[in-house]
Design a protein around this motif. Structure first.
Motif, PDB file in Angstrom:
ATOM      1  N   LEU A   1      36.460 -42.039 -29.039  1.00 55.95           N
ATOM      2  CA  LEU A   1      36.876 -43.242 -28.329  1.00 55.95           C
ATOM      3  C   LEU A   1      36.867 -44.425 -29.282  1.00 55.95           C
ATOM      4  O   LEU A   1      35.938 -44.591 -30.075  1.00 55.95           O
ATOM      5  N   THR A   2      37.884 -45.254 -29.179  1.00 56.95           N
ATOM      6  CA  THR A   2      37.932 -46.488 -29.964  1.00 56.95           C
ATOM      7  C   THR A   2      37.095 -47.548 -29.260  1.00 56.95           C
ATOM      8  O   THR A   2      36.553 -47.315 -28.172  1.00 56.95           O
ATOM      9  N   ASP A   3      37.021 -48.721 -29.859  1.00 56.67           N
ATOM     10  CA  ASP A   3      36.294 -49.830 -29.246  1.00 56.67           C
ATOM     11  C   ASP A   3      36.897 -50.242 -27.904  1.00 56.67           C
ATOM     12  O   ASP A   3      36.220 -50.832 -27.067  1.00 56.67           O
ATOM     13  N   ARG A   4      38.167 -49.911 -27.710  1.00 58.11           N
ATOM     14  CA  ARG A   4      38.858 -50.244 -26.452  1.00 58.11           C
ATOM     15  C   ARG A   4      38.902 -49.048 -25.509  1.00 58.11           C
ATOM     16  O   ARG A   4      39.682 -49.008 -24.576  1.00 58.11           O
ATOM     17  N   TYR A   5      38.055 -48.047 -25.732  1.00 63.13           N
ATOM     18  CA  TYR A   5      37.963 -46.844 -24.900  1.00 63.13           C
ATOM     19  C   TYR A   5      39.257 -46.046 -24.873  1.00 63.13           C
ATOM     20  O   TYR A   5      39.610 -45.421 -23.885  1.00 63.13           O
ATOM     21  N   GLN A   6      39.986 -46.049 -25.955  1.00 63.45           N
ATOM     22  CA  GLN A   6      41.199 -45.267 -26.084  1.00 63.45           C
ATOM     23  C   GLN A   6      40.927 -44.099 -27.020  1.00 63.45           C
ATOM     24  O   GLN A   6      39.998 -44.150 -27.825  1.00 63.45           O
ATOM     25  N   THR A   7      41.732 -43.045 -26.893  1.00 61.31           N
ATOM     26  CA  THR A   7      41.587 -41.890 -27.758  1.00 61.31           C
ATOM     27  C   THR A   7      42.944 -41.266 -28.007  1.00 61.31           C
ATOM     28  O   THR A   7      43.893 -41.511 -27.260  1.00 61.31           O
TER      29      THR A   7
ATOM     30  N   HIS B   1      43.591 -51.164  -9.566  1.00 67.09           N
ATOM     31  CA  HIS B   1      42.863 -51.982 -10.538  1.00 67.09           C
ATOM     32  C   HIS B   1      42.168 -53.150  -9.836  1.00 67.09           C
ATOM     33  O   HIS B   1      40.998 -53.444 -10.100  1.00 67.09           O
TER      34      HIS B   1
END
Length: 109
Positions: free
Chosen positions: A11-17, A69
């Motif tokens: 996971l990146t810092d932005r919670y992406q993968t 959202h």
């Protein structure tokens, strides 16, 4: 015995993968495809390819995403429907029969 293949991603810092190539191939994923996450009571998460239906409306999908959202961010804004409103609605349309498979008239299009 069936072998299980395990792969990892970070996971990146932005919670992406990035979906690993082996997973993309197994699920036949392409760019812009959607992924479905199924969370089981045990806590296990199953990743599958989300199938788009021909009748899917992209605008409606975006609107529903917006609602989801907003509900997630502001659950305190949700209000229950009171019994009085339900009774009023039933009195107005309770006897109306609708055929959801019938074609729309020119006036309704």
């Amino acid at each position: 015995m069936v072998a299980t293949l395990e792969v990892e991603s970070t996971l990146t810092d932005r919670y992406q993968t990035t979906v690993p190539e082996t997973v993309r191939l197994a699920l036949r994923l392409g760019k812009r495809d959607k992924i479905r996450y199924t969370i089981r009571p045990s806590g296990d998460v199953v990743l599958t390819r989300a199938e788009a239906f021909e009748g899917d409306d992209p605008v409606l999908g975006q609107f529903l995403g917006f609602l989801a959202h907003d509900i997630t961010r502001h659950p305190e804004r949700l209000l229950s429907v009171d019994a009085g409103l339900v009774q009023r609605l039933q009195s107005l349309v309770g006897g109306v029969e609708v055929d959801l498979d019938a074609a729309l008239s020119a006036d309704d299009e």
